[in-house]
Design an enzyme around this catalytic site. Structure first.
Site, PDB file in Angstrom:
ATOM      1  N   ASP A  33       0.871  -1.171   0.000  1.00  0.00           N
ATOM      2  CA  ASP A  33       0.000   0.000   0.000  1.00  0.00           C
ATOM      3  C   ASP A  33       0.913   1.228   0.000  1.00  0.00           C
ATOM      4  O   ASP A  33       2.077   1.141   0.412  1.00  0.00           O
ATOM      5  CB  ASP A  33      -0.883  -0.038   1.254  1.00  0.00           C
ATOM      6  CG  ASP A  33      -1.724   1.214   1.392  1.00  0.00           C
ATOM      7  OD1 ASP A  33      -2.374   1.597   0.399  1.00  0.00           O
ATOM      8  OD2 ASP A  33      -1.721   1.806   2.478  1.00  0.00           O
ATOM      9  N   TYR A  82      -0.108   4.940   0.933  1.00  0.00           N
ATOM     10  CA  TYR A  82      -0.309   5.969   1.958  1.00  0.00           C
ATOM     11  C   TYR A  82      -0.273   5.391   3.368  1.00  0.00           C
ATOM     12  O   TYR A  82      -1.087   4.554   3.743  1.00  0.00           O
ATOM     13  CB  TYR A  82      -1.639   6.687   1.717  1.00  0.00           C
ATOM     14  CG  TYR A  82      -1.697   7.379   0.380  1.00  0.00           C
ATOM     15  CD1 TYR A  82      -0.832   8.430   0.077  1.00  0.00           C
ATOM     16  CD2 TYR A  82      -2.602   6.981  -0.599  1.00  0.00           C
ATOM     17  CE1 TYR A  82      -0.870   9.065  -1.155  1.00  0.00           C
ATOM     18  CE2 TYR A  82      -2.649   7.611  -1.831  1.00  0.00           C
ATOM     19  CZ  TYR A  82      -1.778   8.660  -2.108  1.00  0.00           C
ATOM     20  OH  TYR A  82      -1.817   9.284  -3.328  1.00  0.00           O
ATOM     21  N   ARG A  95      -7.210  13.151   6.546  1.00  0.00           N
ATOM     22  CA  ARG A  95      -6.969  11.728   6.296  1.00  0.00           C
ATOM     23  C   ARG A  95      -8.189  10.880   6.678  1.00  0.00           C
ATOM     24  O   ARG A  95      -8.580   9.971   5.935  1.00  0.00           O
ATOM     25  CB  ARG A  95      -5.744  11.267   7.083  1.00  0.00           C
ATOM     26  CG  ARG A  95      -5.458   9.770   6.997  1.00  0.00           C
ATOM     27  CD  ARG A  95      -5.199   9.320   5.580  1.00  0.00           C
ATOM     28  NE  ARG A  95      -4.752   7.926   5.527  1.00  0.00           N
ATOM     29  CZ  ARG A  95      -4.689   7.196   4.426  1.00  0.00           C
ATOM     30  NH1 ARG A  95      -5.048   7.711   3.263  1.00  0.00           N
ATOM     31  NH2 ARG A  95      -4.271   5.945   4.459  1.00  0.00           N
ATOM     32  N   SER A 124      -2.663   0.740  -4.619  1.00  0.00           N
ATOM     33  CA  SER A 124      -3.222   1.823  -3.819  1.00  0.00           C
ATOM     34  C   SER A 124      -4.607   2.226  -4.295  1.00  0.00           C
ATOM     35  O   SER A 124      -4.965   2.040  -5.456  1.00  0.00           O
ATOM     36  CB  SER A 124      -2.293   3.034  -3.907  1.00  0.00           C
ATOM     37  OG  SER A 124      -2.839   4.169  -3.272  1.00  0.00           O
TER      38      SER A 124
END
Length: 223
Positions: A12, A14, A43, A118
């Site tokens: 992944d 982030y 976020r 992602s």
């Protein structure tokens, strides 16, 4: 657990390779003393909006979601988000800091297939990878935008198998996000939770196969 036959190490982006909260500095520059609050809410809403749009069947790119989440965070913080500030903050997401061990770990994994997978769209991921020091060490940058199904849906993870030409049991998937680990484990990948912030795993009926504080731990799965 017996020795794994891993052929592809899939990451992944982030929170796993890149620090999403490295935008705090830019947030504080525009909105003194509110940078951390804005970054955290930004976020949180970024993730919530991807889940909600998946449930509602209203897919849009992660860039649009990131922009919408920023607008929400600014409103909640009670700050004025001008067009110029919005542009610079969104650009900061294309220049996130990467975690210090990423380059050396990818270098060690050179003989294996290595990919990012992602929820981010390529308009976000490509500049981010290009400005890093390790883009040349990756074989693929895969995005759910190709199937328009956000992780953690099973259909999204299927893309990894199709693009890398491997079986589920030949993939070790890494993420710092518990929901992503739950989805990937449920799909049938081997999973390594990169628990950088010492979080608690979500109660979703599945657990990661491995847990590490950073990516160096995954090197034990090199055959």
């Amino acid at each position: 657990m017996s020795k794994l036959n891993i052929k592809a190490f899939v990451f992944d982006a982030y929170g796993t390779l890149f620090d999403v909260h490295s935008v705090i500095e830019k947030c504080n520059e525009f909105f003194p003393d509110k940078g951390e609050e804005i970054s955290q809410v930004w976020r949180k809403k970024q993730l919530e909006y991807s889940f909600l749009r998946q449930l509602m069947g209203t897919y849009t790119t992660f860039f649009t979601i990131t922009k919408d989440a920023l607008h929400y965070a600014a409103k909640q913080a009670g700050v004025d988000l001008t067009e110029g500030k919005e542009k610079e903050l969104l650009e900061a997401y294309l220049e996130l800091d990467h975690y210090e061990e990423v380059g050396s770990v990818l270098q060690e994994l050179k003989p294996y297939k290595k990919a990012i997978f992602s929820n981010g769209s390529l308009d976000m991921l490509s500049p981010l990878v290009e400005q890093s020091s390790f883009g040349h060490l990756l074989d693929e940058v895969l995005t759910v935008d190709e199937v328009k199904q956000f992780k953690p849906t099973p259909m999204s993870y299927q893309l990894v198998l199709e693009k890398l030409g491997v079986r589920r049991e030949e993939v070790l998937f890494m993420s710092s996000n518990p929901w992503d680990i739950a989805g990937a484990t449920n799909f049938g990948f081997y999973t390594a939770w990169i628990n950088r912030q010492d979080k608690v795993m979500d109660e979703l009926g599945v657990k990661p196969h491995f847990e590490y504080r950073n990516l160096t731990g995954i090197l034990e799965h090199m055959s």
